[in-house]
Design an enzyme around this catalytic site. Structure first.
Site, mmCIF file in Angstrom:
data_model
loop_
_atom_site.group_PDB
_atom_site.id
_atom_site.type_symbol
_atom_site.label_atom_id
_atom_site.label_comp_id
_atom_site.label_asym_id
_atom_site.label_seq_id
_atom_site.Cartn_x
_atom_site.Cartn_y
_atom_site.Cartn_z
ATOM 1 N N GLY A 266 0.870 -1.206 -0.026
ATOM 2 C CA GLY A 266 0.145 0.079 -0.214
ATOM 3 C C GLY A 266 0.981 1.279 0.005
ATOM 4 N N GLY A 268 2.243 5.075 1.514
ATOM 5 C CA GLY A 268 2.568 5.671 2.681
ATOM 6 C C GLY A 268 3.680 5.434 3.458
ATOM 7 N N ASN A 269 4.108 5.962 4.686
ATOM 8 C CA ASN A 269 5.331 5.599 5.178
ATOM 9 C C ASN A 269 5.529 4.245 5.804
ATOM 10 O OD1 ASN A 269 6.490 8.323 4.746
ATOM 11 N ND2 ASN A 269 5.030 9.167 6.478
ATOM 12 N N GLU A 291 0.287 -1.663 -7.154
ATOM 13 C CA GLU A 291 -0.243 -0.591 -7.725
ATOM 14 C C GLU A 291 0.480 0.532 -7.951
ATOM 15 O OE1 GLU A 291 -4.293 -0.802 -4.839
ATOM 16 O OE2 GLU A 291 -2.573 0.320 -4.251
ATOM 17 N N ASN A 381 -8.777 8.740 3.402
ATOM 18 C CA ASN A 381 -8.495 8.702 1.927
ATOM 19 C C ASN A 381 -9.315 7.876 1.095
ATOM 20 O OD1 ASN A 381 -6.019 10.445 2.658
ATOM 21 N ND2 ASN A 381 -4.891 8.587 2.808
ATOM 22 N N LYS A 405 -2.046 9.398 17.582
ATOM 23 C CA LYS A 405 -2.102 10.591 18.322
ATOM 24 C C LYS A 405 -1.363 10.397 19.922
ATOM 25 C CE LYS A 405 -5.107 12.777 15.403
ATOM 26 N NZ LYS A 405 -4.939 13.608 14.725
#
Lengths: 501, 501
Positions: A266, A268-269, A291, A381, A405
Site C-alpha cells: 500500500g 504511505g510511510n 499498484e 483517503n 495521536k
C-alpha cells in the site's frame, strides 16, 4: 517534438481555451494516480471558470473521476472552487477531504480495481470528457502514457470528447515502460487474461484513441507532485521486523518459497518502511505485483532484490525521481506500468498469489479492519486497492502502529467503527508490538492473539476486560460484544481527546 | 456392485469399526454441502464413540471441516455429543448453532470459495482424515461423486487417511454429471482456468484417490436430508417482481443482454422464490453458475428456461428429487457439479460476470450488509458463498423482507451489527417495498434510496430521523452516524422484544 500527429498539433490551445470545453454537470474522467501523471493545467483553468460562474450566480459543478489520488493542482484547486459535485475513487487532498467531510461533496469510495469495469458496464453513468496527461503523441496518433496509467484507457475509450495534456517534463524515455491491454471487457465474451508472471507483457506500450474525439491538446511543463517519505521510525522498523520474521517462518514451514510471492504494498510511510525492512532481510529474486512504486520499492528494484515490479504508477520523492531518470533504461526493463483494472484485477491477484501488505486506521479484536474512516463518519483517503488485494490474494496482511495521536488512540479497538475488510478477509495483523496470525481461527481465538500480540500495553488490559465481560454477558458468544459499549472508546475519544479512562 | 475395486472391497467394514480409526484431536475433512452428499453413518458412530469416551472421563473432540451445511446425522449428532472442538465453514444445524453461540464450539466462518485454497496452502492446519460419501467405486479405483462435490477433492488429496461411505441410495445414473478439475493449486505455478461458459467441462467426472490411503469403506443406504421449501409468499413474490423489473430495465438500458448473465442464487426460501419469479417473467436461454441447485432452479432447468446450470450440490425437496431422478438423463446434460473451489472461484465469477442474488440478515442505510449475525453476536449460518459472488460478480444483489419477527425487527437499520459485505460490494438491495440501486452513489445518496425504497413504512420515519440527526450532529458528514445511537435499535429489541419505540 512531443505532438507528432499533424492533425492533433493543429488542436493545440491554451489550458484556458481547453477548459471552456468542459461544461456544467459533465462527468470528467481524469488521469492521475497517487500524485503521478495527473493533468497539471486544465483543472486549474477549469477551477477559474467555475469560480467566475459562481461569482455570476450560476451553478457549475462537475463529476470528477480519476485513477486515485492526484495533487493540489487537481483535487485541491477544484475542491476549493466548489466545482466538484461528485468524486471517485481514492483521494488524499486536504481541501477535498474537508469538503467531503463537511457534507458538500458526494464521494464514492470504490475498489480501485472495479472503477473501469463499472464504468464500462455503465454503472457509473456517462463519461462526457476525458482529461489525460500523456508524455507524447506519435505521428500516427498513438499516445505515450505518463507516470501513471490508472483508468486512462477507460476514460479515453468511454468519453465523448478528449483533452490531452502533453507534459514536456515527463521524459520521453518512459516510452516502452507501459503495457496497455485491450480485451473484450464485458461478459459473456471474456477470455482468460494471459498474464502468468508479474513481468509478462500482454499488450502494447501505447494508448490508442480516435483522434477525431480529441478536441484539444494542451502543452505543459510541470513536474508531478513529489512525495517525500519520513525515514522509517523505530515502530515502523519493528513492524517490518515482525513481518520479515513471519515470512521466514512461513518459508521454514513450506508455506512460502524462498522468493516469496509477488508483493503488493500500500501507499504511505509504513508500507514504505516495511519494504525498506525487506532490503536488509536477505531475500532475493523477489517480484512485485502492486499498484504504486514508491521510493523503497524503487530501491529494491535498483539493487536487484526485486527483479521485476508491475504497477499502475510511479510515485517517488524528488531524490528517487533523479535516480529513476538517471537509470531509466535499467528500470524500463524491470518496471511495467499497467492500467489499474489489470494491476488490481481479481483474476490476476488470485492467480499470482499476491502477498498483500496494507495499512489501516483501526482493527478490532475479531480481525475486522477499518481502512477509511475516523470514528465511523469522516473519510480519510479511501479503500484504494487494499480490498482488491486482501480479498483475492494469497495472504492479506494489515499493519499499523498500535496507537495513534501520541497514545490517545488505540488502533486496536473492541469494534471497528467502519468495516472495509471483514473478518473473513484478514489473515495477518501487525503492530510494533507483534504479529497476530489469524488464519484458521474462530473469532474468540482471534481476539486472544490480537489482544495478546498486537495491542499496546496501555490498552491491553482494557481490551481484555471488554472481551471478558462481553464473553460473560453477551447474548451470543460466537462474536462476544456489548452493543452499548462497542463504540464507547470512540465516543470517549471524541469527548475527552483520549480513548483512555 | 457399488464397490468395484477388489482391494477396496476388502476394506469394507461397519461404521462402528471405521469410526474407531478417528482419533481424538484429528482434523476430519467431511463431504457434504447444503444437506447433500454428506456421510450418513460414520458421524453417528463417531458420536457414540465420543460419548463413551466422555463417560469414561476422557477428552475427545475433533476438528470438523466440511463443504458447507450438512444434516442432523452429521453436525447435529456430533454437536450433541460434545465432540466438535472446531468447525468450518457454513453450517445450519440447530444443535451445532446453539453450541457455537453458547461458546462451546469454535467456529470459523470462511468464504466457501476459499476453504480448499487455504487448506492446500496449509493455512487451516493438517487434515488427518477424510470421510467422504461417494456413489460408487469403479474397478480401477476411480470414485463416482455423490449429490455434492464440495471440498471433497481437497480432503481426498490432503488427508493422511480416507474413509469412504458408498451410499447405495444415490443413483448410479449420477455418473457423468460431475466435472472435477485438477490444477496446480499453489502459486507461482498457476495457469488460467480454462472455463469460459457455465456449461464448459474442464475436468473428469471422477475423483482420484490413492487406494493405499483408503483405510475403510462403509456401505450405506440412506437418502440425503431433503429440504422442503415454503411456497413463495406475497412478500417473496414482490421481491422477485422488483428484481425482474430491474433486470428488464437493465436490458432496456443496454447494460444486460436479453439472456442476462449467469445467475447465482443463495440458499433458502427467498432465493428460491426469486427464481420462481423468473419462471413466469418471459426470460429464456438463461444460465446459472452457482453453488446449489434448489427446487426452483431445477424447475427452470426442467422447463428449458435455464439451458445449463453449474453448481457444487443438488439440494432438493422430496418431490423435486423424484423429478430429478425420473429425468436424470435430461438433467445430466444440463447440470454440472464441480468442486466448490471452482463453483465459487474469483477468477471464474469475475470472467463470467455472475449476477449474485443472496439473502441477508440486515442491511444498513449506507448499504453495508450483515449476512450472518443476530445483534452482532450470535451466528446464524455463515457467509456461505455470498462473498465470493458479491465481491467478484457483475452485479451483487441482496434481498430480504423489510421486517422480521412480525414487524418487531427492521431488516434495514441505522448501522448493521456485523459486516459481511461492505458498502463497496453491494450494488442492489431489494425488499418487498422496493429496490434500491446503489451503483455509483455516495453513502448519503445511498441512504436516500435505501430508506425511501426498501424500508418498511413503520420504520421509514425512524430511519429518516436517524439520518437527519446524524447528518446534523455527526462529526464527519461523509457517512453520518451517531455512535451512541447506532445500535440503539438492536439494544431495544434485545430489551423489549421490538425495535419500535
Amino acid at each position: 517534438m512531443r505532438v507528432g500527429h499533424v492533425g492533433l498539433a493543429a488542436r493545440r490551445m491554451s489550458a484556458e481555451e481547453a477548459a471552456e470545453l468542459i461544461l456544467p454537470d459533465m462527468a470528467v474522467g481524469m488521469s492521475g494516480f497517487t500524485g503521478a501523471g495527473y493533468p497539471k493545467a486544465i483543472p486549474g483553468a477549469l477551477a477559474k471558470r467555475i469560480t467566475q460562474a459562481h461569482e455570476r450566480g450560476e451553478d457549475f459543478s462537475v463529476r470528477v473521476l480519476t485513477g486515485a489520488s492526484t495533487a493540489p493542482e487537481l483535487d485541491g484547486v477544484l475542491a476549493r472552487s466548489g466545482g466538484i459535485g461528485f468524486r471517485l475513487p481514492y483521494q488524499s487532498d486536504p481541501d477535498l477531504r474537508a469538503r467531503i467531510n463537511d457534507g458538500r461533496i458526494e464521494y464514492m469510495d470504490i475498489h480501485l480495481g472495479h472503477v473501469a469495469q463499472y464504468a464500462y458496464y455503465g454503472f457509473l453513468g456517462k463519461v462526457d470528457m476525458a482529461v489525460v496527461e500523456v508524455t507524447g503523441i506519435l505521428p500516427d496518433g498513438r499516445l505515450i502514457p505518463s507516470t501513471s496509467v490508472g483508468n486512462n484507457p477507460a476514460w479515453l475509450d468511454l468519453a465523448d470528447k478528449v483533452i490531452l495534456e502533453v507534459n514536456q517534463r515527463q521524459p520521453m524515455s518512459l516510452e516502452g515502460m507501459h503495457d496497455i491491454y485491450q480485451a473484450p471487457l464485458a461478459p459473456p465474451h471474456r477470455q482468460p487474461i494471459p498474464l502468468l508472471n508479474p513481468g509478462d507483457r500482454i499488450g502494447e506500450p501505447y494508448f490508442y484513441c480516435d483522434p477525431s474525439k480529441i478536441v484539444a491538446v494542451v502543452e505543459t511543463d510541470t513536474p508531478d507532485r513529489m512525495t517525500s517519505f519520513t525515514p522509517p521510525d523505530e515502530g515502523s522498523k519493528m513492524i517490518a521486523g515482525h513481518l520479515v520474521e513471519f515470512f521466514r517462518h512461513e518459508i521454514r514451514k513450506g508455506r512460502l518459497g524462498e522468493h516469496l510471492l509477488p508483493l503488493q504494498s500500500g501507499v504511505g510511510n509504513i508500507a514504505n518502511a516495511v519494504l525498506d525492512g525487506l532490503k536488509d532481510a536477505g531475500f532475493g529474486k523477489l517480484t512485485a505485483y502492486t499498484e504504486v512504486i514508491q521510493d523503497a520499492m524503487l530501491e529494491l528494484v535498483g539493487e536487484g532484490i526485486i527483479t521485476v515490479a508491475s504497477a499502475t504508477a510511479v510515485s517517488l520523492s524528488e531524490s528517487a525521481v533523479d535516480e529513476f531518470m538517471d537509470r531509466i533504461d535499467y528500470y524500463r526493463s524491470r518496471v511495467i506500468l499497467r492500467q489499474q483494472s489489470i494491476s488490481n484485477h481479481a483474476e490476476l491477484i488470485r492467480r499470482l498469489g499476491c502477498i498483500a501488505m496494507n495499512g489501516l486506521v483501526e482493527a478490532d479484536i475479531y480481525g475486522n479492519v477499518n481502512s477509511t474512516h475516523v470514528a465511523g463518519t469522516s473519510i480519510i483517503n479511501g479503500i484504494g486497492g487494499s480490498g482488491d488485494f486482501a480479498r483475492n490474494g494469497f495472504l492479506s496482511c494489515f499493519m499499523t502502529p498500535s496507537t495513534a495521536k501520541n497514545g490517545a488512540i488505540s488502533c486496536i479497538v473492541p469494534m471497528v467503527s467502519h468495516v472495509d475488510h471483514t473478518e473473513h478477509d484478514v489473515a495477518v495483523l501487525v503492530t510494533e508490538q507483534g504479529l497476530a496470525d489469524l488464519r484458521g481461527l474462530s473469532p474468540k481465538q482471534r481476539a486472544n492473539v490480537v489482544i495478546g500480540n498486537c495491542a499496546h500495553p496501555d490498552y491491553r488490559p482494557m481490551l481484555q476486560d471488554y472481551f471478558d465481560r462481553a464473553f460473560r454477558d453477551s447474548q451470543g458468544k460466537h462474536t462476544p460484544h456489548l452493543l452499548n459499549e462497542a463504540y464507547a472508546w470512540h465516543q470517549r475519544y471524541l469527548g475527552t481527546g483520549t480513548m483512555k479512562f
